[in-house]
Motif scaffolding. Structure first.
Motif, short mmCIF file in Angstrom:
data_model
loop_
_atom_site.label_atom_id
_atom_site.label_comp_id
_atom_site.label_asym_id
_atom_site.label_seq_id
_atom_site.Cartn_x
_atom_site.Cartn_y
_atom_site.Cartn_z
N TRP A 59 46.60 -72.97 -73.97
CA TRP A 59 47.56 -72.37 -73.02
C TRP A 59 47.65 -73.10 -72.14
O TRP A 59 48.78 -72.86 -71.08
CB TRP A 59 46.61 -70.96 -72.58
CG TRP A 59 46.78 -69.97 -73.54
CD1 TRP A 59 46.77 -70.08 -74.97
CD2 TRP A 59 46.85 -68.45 -73.43
NE1 TRP A 59 46.63 -68.82 -75.50
CE2 TRP A 59 46.97 -68.02 -74.60
CE3 TRP A 59 46.91 -67.80 -72.29
CZ2 TRP A 59 46.85 -66.46 -74.62
CZ3 TRP A 59 46.79 -66.43 -72.34
CH2 TRP A 59 46.70 -65.74 -73.30
N ILE A 60 46.96 -74.11 -71.52
CA ILE A 60 46.87 -75.05 -70.06
C ILE A 60 48.31 -75.74 -70.19
O ILE A 60 49.31 -75.52 -69.47
CB ILE A 60 45.59 -75.52 -70.02
CG1 ILE A 60 44.33 -74.84 -69.65
CG2 ILE A 60 45.87 -76.55 -68.79
CD1 ILE A 60 43.27 -75.53 -69.71
N GLY A 97 53.52 -68.93 -76.00
CA GLY A 97 53.50 -70.00 -75.12
C GLY A 97 54.40 -70.98 -75.66
O GLY A 97 55.20 -71.75 -75.01
N ILE A 98 54.43 -71.27 -77.12
CA ILE A 98 55.15 -72.15 -77.67
C ILE A 98 56.59 -71.78 -77.74
O ILE A 98 57.58 -72.58 -77.34
CB ILE A 98 54.78 -72.30 -79.18
CG1 ILE A 98 53.36 -73.07 -79.23
CG2 ILE A 98 55.92 -73.11 -79.96
CD1 ILE A 98 52.79 -72.89 -80.74
N HIS A 99 56.74 -70.58 -77.68
CA HIS A 99 58.41 -70.11 -77.38
C HIS A 99 58.94 -70.22 -76.14
O HIS A 99 59.96 -70.77 -76.09
CB HIS A 99 58.37 -68.57 -77.75
CG HIS A 99 59.63 -67.88 -77.35
ND1 HIS A 99 61.00 -68.06 -77.86
CD2 HIS A 99 59.96 -66.85 -76.24
CE1 HIS A 99 61.72 -67.20 -77.40
NE2 HIS A 99 61.25 -66.67 -76.22
N LEU A 100 58.02 -70.00 -75.12
CA LEU A 100 58.44 -70.32 -73.64
C LEU A 100 58.80 -71.69 -73.43
O LEU A 100 59.91 -72.12 -72.54
CB LEU A 100 57.72 -69.60 -72.86
CG LEU A 100 57.62 -68.00 -72.93
CD1 LEU A 100 56.65 -67.30 -71.95
CD2 LEU A 100 58.83 -67.34 -72.54
N THR A 143 61.65 -72.53 -78.87
CA THR A 143 61.83 -71.95 -80.40
C THR A 143 61.66 -70.54 -80.58
O THR A 143 60.90 -70.15 -79.96
CB THR A 143 60.81 -72.87 -81.01
OG1 THR A 143 59.44 -72.33 -80.78
CG2 THR A 143 60.79 -74.53 -81.18
N PRO A 144 62.25 -70.13 -81.76
CA PRO A 144 62.03 -68.52 -82.03
C PRO A 144 60.62 -68.32 -82.04
O PRO A 144 59.89 -69.05 -82.79
CB PRO A 144 62.83 -68.22 -83.17
CG PRO A 144 63.81 -69.37 -83.28
CD PRO A 144 63.16 -70.60 -82.67
N ILE A 145 60.22 -67.05 -81.74
CA ILE A 145 58.73 -66.76 -81.78
C ILE A 145 58.30 -66.86 -83.20
O ILE A 145 57.40 -67.34 -83.57
CB ILE A 145 58.37 -65.40 -81.17
CG1 ILE A 145 58.53 -65.35 -79.55
CG2 ILE A 145 57.23 -64.97 -81.64
CD1 ILE A 145 58.33 -64.00 -78.97
#
Length: 220
Positions: free
Chosen positions: A62-63, A134-137, A141-143
């Motif tokens: 997450w960091i 987090g990857i999306h934001l 990319t779409p969730i």
């Protein structure tokens, strides 16, 4: 805060027990548990402990994604693993195929209920859910793309390491979404309120559809 914690803690423990039902069924489990099983085969560590350690490792991701954990995130890491170990201690390993299928179905339904209970507490997402958002934001990319990519990766790695991937894994992928679609509004008062508001907005006539005054009323 206290009422929400009283929802969160049992929900997380129930989530672990639900996982234990599916593990005992031995017909395939969800991708993250396949990964934990594979690591367990290679290291000899218990699945519950590894679930905690993997959750902690995911939280570290997450960091760079600039995600912030909540108390629910931390308790997710601490409680799901012991819930799994408790369930494995309490549940016998079924022998007949139909009993195993029954164990899996029970675990799947309990997991959906547990998801509704602990998510409804609104005290922070689990580490794996936060990784997806987090990857999306971070990358736009779409969730569903991020979730699919991560879960396929951990599934394949876990299966190579010796985890239990089977028809239950496919059933989990197909059914957990619709089941959570039922349990989340059922156990989440915020989701219920939002649903009622949306229903009220749809049923309320718009200003354009309301009949205007009759000529006699307009003249008056």
């Amino acid at each position: 805060m206290l009422p929400r914690l009283l929802r969160l803690v049992p929900g997380l423990l129930l989530y672990g027990v639900a996982d234990a039902f599916m593990i005992r069924a031995a017909v395939g489990v969800d991708p993250w548990t396949v990964f934990a099983q594979g690591v367990s085969v290679r290291t000899g560590l218990g699945i519950g402990l590894l679930t905690n350690l993997i959750g902690l490792a995911v939280l570290l991701l997450w960091i760079p994604l600039r995600q912030r954990p909540g108390i629910g995130t931390v308790l997710n890491i601490l409680l799901v693993g012991p819930g799994i170990e408790l369930g494995l201690w309490l549940l016998p390993a079924p022998e007949s195929l139909w009993t195993r299928v029954g164990f899996f179905a029970t675990g799947l339904v309990l997991l959906a209920v547990a998801s509704g209970v602990y998510i409804g507490a609104h005290l922070g997402p689990g580490p794996r859910d936060g990784l997806m958002t987090g990857i999306h934001l971070r990358f736009g990319t779409p969730i569903w793309v991020g979730r699919t990519g991560v879960e396929v990766t951990v599934l394949v790695v876990g299966w190579i390491l010796g985890g239990d991937a089977g028809l239950g894994t496919l059933a989990f992928a197909l059914l957990i979404g619709p089941l959570c679609g039922i349990t989340l509004p059922l156990f989440d008062p915020v989701a219920r309120r939002n649903r009622r508001e949306r229903a009220a907005n749809r049923s309320a006539p718009s200003s354009e559809s309301r009949p205007g005054p009759s000529p006699r009323e307009a003249a008056a």
